[in-house]
Design a protein around this motif. Sequence first.
Motif, mmCIF file in Angstrom:
data_model
loop_
_atom_site.group_PDB
_atom_site.id
_atom_site.type_symbol
_atom_site.label_atom_id
_atom_site.label_comp_id
_atom_site.label_asym_id
_atom_site.label_seq_id
_atom_site.Cartn_x
_atom_site.Cartn_y
_atom_site.Cartn_z
ATOM 1 N N ALA A 239 -2.846 -37.700 -47.565
ATOM 2 C CA ALA A 239 -2.553 -36.404 -48.172
ATOM 3 C C ALA A 239 -2.048 -36.629 -49.597
ATOM 4 O O ALA A 239 -1.542 -37.702 -49.925
ATOM 5 C CB ALA A 239 -1.504 -35.670 -47.342
ATOM 6 N N ALA A 240 -2.184 -35.605 -50.410
ATOM 7 C CA ALA A 240 -1.755 -35.706 -51.804
ATOM 8 C C ALA A 240 -0.895 -34.509 -52.176
ATOM 9 O O ALA A 240 -1.031 -33.426 -51.609
ATOM 10 C CB ALA A 240 -2.965 -35.782 -52.724
ATOM 11 N N MET A 241 -0.023 -34.735 -53.147
ATOM 12 C CA MET A 241 0.838 -33.681 -53.681
ATOM 13 C C MET A 241 0.935 -33.897 -55.185
ATOM 14 O O MET A 241 1.153 -35.022 -55.633
ATOM 15 C CB MET A 241 2.233 -33.775 -53.044
ATOM 16 N N GLY A 242 0.765 -32.842 -55.942
ATOM 17 C CA GLY A 242 0.911 -32.939 -57.390
ATOM 18 C C GLY A 242 2.364 -32.772 -57.807
ATOM 19 O O GLY A 242 3.168 -32.190 -57.075
ATOM 20 N N ILE A 243 2.683 -33.291 -58.979
ATOM 21 C CA ILE A 243 4.013 -33.104 -59.571
ATOM 22 C C ILE A 243 3.806 -32.530 -60.972
ATOM 23 O O ILE A 243 2.997 -33.043 -61.751
ATOM 24 C CB ILE A 243 4.785 -34.433 -59.670
ATOM 25 N N ALA A 244 4.555 -31.464 -61.281
ATOM 26 C CA ALA A 244 4.381 -30.813 -62.581
ATOM 27 C C ALA A 244 5.630 -30.038 -62.964
ATOM 28 O O ALA A 244 6.438 -29.679 -62.111
ATOM 29 C CB ALA A 244 3.192 -29.861 -62.531
ATOM 30 N N HIS A 245 5.748 -29.771 -64.256
ATOM 31 C CA HIS A 245 6.725 -28.801 -64.733
ATOM 32 C C HIS A 245 6.195 -27.406 -64.396
ATOM 33 O O HIS A 245 4.988 -27.195 -64.305
ATOM 34 C CB HIS A 245 6.870 -28.898 -66.260
ATOM 35 N N GLU A 246 7.093 -26.460 -64.261
ATOM 36 C CA GLU A 246 6.701 -25.079 -63.978
ATOM 37 C C GLU A 246 5.797 -24.520 -65.093
ATOM 38 O O GLU A 246 4.893 -23.725 -64.833
ATOM 39 C CB GLU A 246 7.958 -24.221 -63.810
ATOM 40 N N CYS A 247 6.016 -24.966 -66.330
ATOM 41 C CA CYS A 247 5.217 -24.461 -67.459
ATOM 42 C C CYS A 247 3.758 -24.926 -67.403
ATOM 43 O O CYS A 247 2.939 -24.487 -68.205
ATOM 44 C CB CYS A 247 5.845 -24.864 -68.798
#
Length: 196
Positions: free
Chosen positions: A154-162
Amino acid sequence: METRAELRRRIRQQRSKLTAAQQTEATQQLVDLLLPELLKRQVQHIALYLSNDGELNTLPLIQALWQHNILVALPVLHPFSPGHLLFLHYHPDSPMTTNRYGIAEPRLDISQLVPLHKLDLILTPLVAFDKQGNRLGMGGGFYDRTLACSNAPAAMGIAHECQKVSALPVESWDIPLPEIATPDALYQFSTPNLHL
């Protein structure tokens, strides 16, 4: 709709305007949100990446994972298969090198290889994401190729809300993500993903 190149440029500019204080606060919020979730899921082997170009700083999360004896693997550009990634065990004493994109990665050592099927989760970088879980990367396709493998976890992305946008232009090779973590929320999407 903006082109992928225009979106990349705009979102990277937005991300680069975050102050050092905003980045530090966002990083701590991400650790506070994500670490309990990963522990609850009993993740033992996880692939992460070292931040670059204004991305959320992943080092505090990596250090927190080490404290819980969770094996961390980092991506390495595959030496014989262009456009593909390998994942190598990363620990505080890992000898590092810089790849052709200027990103730090563990020095290639086959004894440190972590096969895809041994990973519980891959945390991926991204430039932008939308409310369907579509992910826009830097354009090399490295993670799309990795996530398309039949033995990928499985994968999950990581990001700033912007980095969230209403909709992304999607290509046939794009692999949507079932989850994306920002400092504010863990977004879950009903995306078709064979590996869940």
